[in-house]
Design a protein around this motif. Structure first.
Motif, PDB file in Angstrom:
ATOM      1  N   SER A   1       0.601   5.454   0.018  1.00  0.00           N
ATOM      2  CA  SER A   1      -0.357   6.520   0.310  1.00  0.00           C
ATOM      3  C   SER A   1       0.377   7.847   0.414  1.00  0.00           C
ATOM      4  O   SER A   1       1.437   7.932   1.036  1.00  0.00           O
ATOM      5  CB  SER A   1      -1.094   6.222   1.624  1.00  0.00           C
TER       6      SER A   1
ATOM      7  N   ARG B   1      -2.367  -2.669  -3.692  1.00  0.00           N
ATOM      8  CA  ARG B   1      -2.357  -3.826  -4.600  1.00  0.00           C
ATOM      9  C   ARG B   1      -2.102  -5.120  -3.829  1.00  0.00           C
ATOM     10  O   ARG B   1      -1.330  -5.141  -2.870  1.00  0.00           O
ATOM     11  CB  ARG B   1      -1.300  -3.645  -5.697  1.00  0.00           C
TER      12      ARG B   1
ATOM     13  N   ARG C   1      -5.160  -4.275  -8.323  1.00  0.00           N
ATOM     14  CA  ARG C   1      -5.636  -3.262  -7.397  1.00  0.00           C
ATOM     15  C   ARG C   1      -6.681  -3.872  -6.469  1.00  0.00           C
ATOM     16  O   ARG C   1      -7.518  -4.662  -6.895  1.00  0.00           O
ATOM     17  CB  ARG C   1      -6.261  -2.093  -8.154  1.00  0.00           C
TER      18      ARG C   1
ATOM     19  N   LYS D   1     -13.236   3.550  -8.223  1.00  0.00           N
ATOM     20  CA  LYS D   1     -12.686   2.403  -7.503  1.00  0.00           C
ATOM     21  C   LYS D   1     -13.024   1.129  -8.245  1.00  0.00           C
ATOM     22  O   LYS D   1     -14.014   1.057  -9.008  1.00  0.00           O
ATOM     23  CB  LYS D   1     -13.226   2.348  -6.075  1.00  0.00           C
ATOM     24  N   ARG D   2     -12.239   0.134  -8.019  1.00  0.00           N
ATOM     25  CA  ARG D   2     -12.489  -1.158  -8.656  1.00  0.00           C
ATOM     26  C   ARG D   2     -13.546  -1.913  -7.866  1.00  0.00           C
ATOM     27  O   ARG D   2     -13.503  -1.981  -6.629  1.00  0.00           O
ATOM     28  CB  ARG D   2     -11.193  -1.966  -8.669  1.00  0.00           C
TER      29      ARG D   2
ATOM     30  N   MET E   1      -3.890  10.253  -2.297  1.00  0.00           N
ATOM     31  CA  MET E   1      -3.758   9.235  -3.330  1.00  0.00           C
ATOM     32  C   MET E   1      -3.397   7.908  -2.661  1.00  0.00           C
ATOM     33  O   MET E   1      -2.474   7.851  -1.832  1.00  0.00           O
ATOM     34  CB  MET E   1      -2.670   9.638  -4.328  1.00  0.00           C
ATOM     35  N   ASP E   2      -4.140   6.856  -3.006  1.00  0.00           N
ATOM     36  CA  ASP E   2      -3.875   5.516  -2.477  1.00  0.00           C
ATOM     37  C   ASP E   2      -3.632   4.558  -3.626  1.00  0.00           C
ATOM     38  O   ASP E   2      -4.420   4.493  -4.582  1.00  0.00           O
ATOM     39  CB  ASP E   2      -5.064   5.004  -1.652  1.00  0.00           C
ATOM     40  N   ASP E   3      -2.566   3.798  -3.527  1.00  0.00           N
ATOM     41  CA  ASP E   3      -2.274   2.727  -4.479  1.00  0.00           C
ATOM     42  C   ASP E   3      -2.120   1.450  -3.668  1.00  0.00           C
ATOM     43  O   ASP E   3      -1.084   1.223  -3.042  1.00  0.00           O
ATOM     44  CB  ASP E   3      -1.003   3.040  -5.268  1.00  0.00           C
TER      45      ASP E   3
ATOM     46  N   ARG F   1      -8.721   5.384  -5.663  1.00  0.00           N
ATOM     47  CA  ARG F   1      -7.331   5.812  -5.855  1.00  0.00           C
ATOM     48  C   ARG F   1      -7.138   7.261  -5.414  1.00  0.00           C
ATOM     49  O   ARG F   1      -6.076   7.629  -4.908  1.00  0.00           O
ATOM     50  CB  ARG F   1      -6.946   5.642  -7.325  1.00  0.00           C
ATOM     51  N   ASN F   2      -8.161   8.092  -5.597  1.00  0.00           N
ATOM     52  CA  ASN F   2      -8.058   9.514  -5.272  1.00  0.00           C
ATOM     53  C   ASN F   2      -9.192   9.941  -4.348  1.00  0.00           C
ATOM     54  O   ASN F   2     -10.328   9.494  -4.505  1.00  0.00           O
ATOM     55  CB  ASN F   2      -8.114  10.362  -6.555  1.00  0.00           C
TER      56      ASN F   2
ATOM     57  N   SER G   1       0.853  -1.183   0.000  1.00  0.00           N
ATOM     58  CA  SER G   1       0.000   0.000   0.000  1.00  0.00           C
ATOM     59  C   SER G   1       0.889   1.234   0.000  1.00  0.00           C
ATOM     60  O   SER G   1       1.751   1.377   0.859  1.00  0.00           O
ATOM     61  CB  SER G   1      -0.914   0.004   1.237  1.00  0.00           C
TER      62      SER G   1
END
Length: 200
Positions: free
Chosen positions: A130, A155, A164, A198-199, A151-153, A170-171, A128
């Motif tokens: 951030s 996975r 993801r 978002k997914r 912002m978050d990534d 993500r934002n 993660s």
């Protein structure tokens, strides 16, 4: 400059000895500018059902893999803060960045199959990242405006494929308007939050 180093040792009745070191450091460039850094290890024994109550309310089959292991991760963090004055009003600018790298994790897989939820030990990467930028400023006496962007990534490896994590935007953006009366008897707040795609 101040530095705090921590070393923690626990004994778990199933997983024996657990060592979790940690480091915190802070440096003041001036009275108004400072930075902080942190790093360390974390350990957690997952509670399969209480941590995932929502999966019990679906018609999906729940499949729990054998020999569920505790979660272990390394965490790294950075923060910079600047206190400033503009037009005789005070404000604060904050920047944060954090990363978590899992070396062991219980993966809750709702992605691979639509008719079941699989819980198994991580086999691959999971991390993660951030980052957040926030500004607070007193526009008028008692009236403060806060705005922030994050912002978050995030996975996780699902069935040998790094993807993801679902339902994590993500934002994100935030705007907060706050007013406090001169006698401090009343406070008013209005907050707007916007989340990015978002997914599912």
């Amino acid at each position: 400059l101040s530095v705090v180093v921590g070393n923690r040792l626990d004994y778990h009745n199933t997983y024996s000895w657990i060592y979790t070191p940690r480091l915190h450091a802070r440096y003041n460039f001036t009275e108004d500018i400072l930075i902080r850094i942190s790093a360390g290890r974390s350990f957690r024994v997952p509670n399969i059902y209480s941590d995932n109550l929502s999966m019990l309310a679906s018609s999906r089959q729940i499949v729990v893999g054998p020999d569920v292991q505790p979660e272990r991760a390394w965490n790294y963090g950075f923060n910079a803060t600047w206190r400033f004055e503009w037009k005789e009003r005070g404000g604060t600018l904050n920047f944060d960045a954090y990363r978590t790298e899992f070396t062991s994790q219980l993966v809750v897989d709702r992605v691979t199959a639509f008719d079941k939820v699989s819980l198994y030990n991580l086999n691959g990467q999971s991390y993660s990242n951030s980052a957040q930028l926030a500004i607070d400023y007193e526009v008028l006496e008692g009236f403060t405006v806060r705005t922030a962007y994050k912002m978050d990534d995030v996975r996780v490896t699902y069935n040998d494929s790094l993807q993801r994590k679902p339902l994590v935007p993500r934002n994100r953006m935030l705007l907060n308007l706050a007013y406090e009366t001169p006698n401090e008897h009343w406070r008013f707040d209005y907050t707007i939050v916007r989340e990015g795609r978002k997914r599912l």
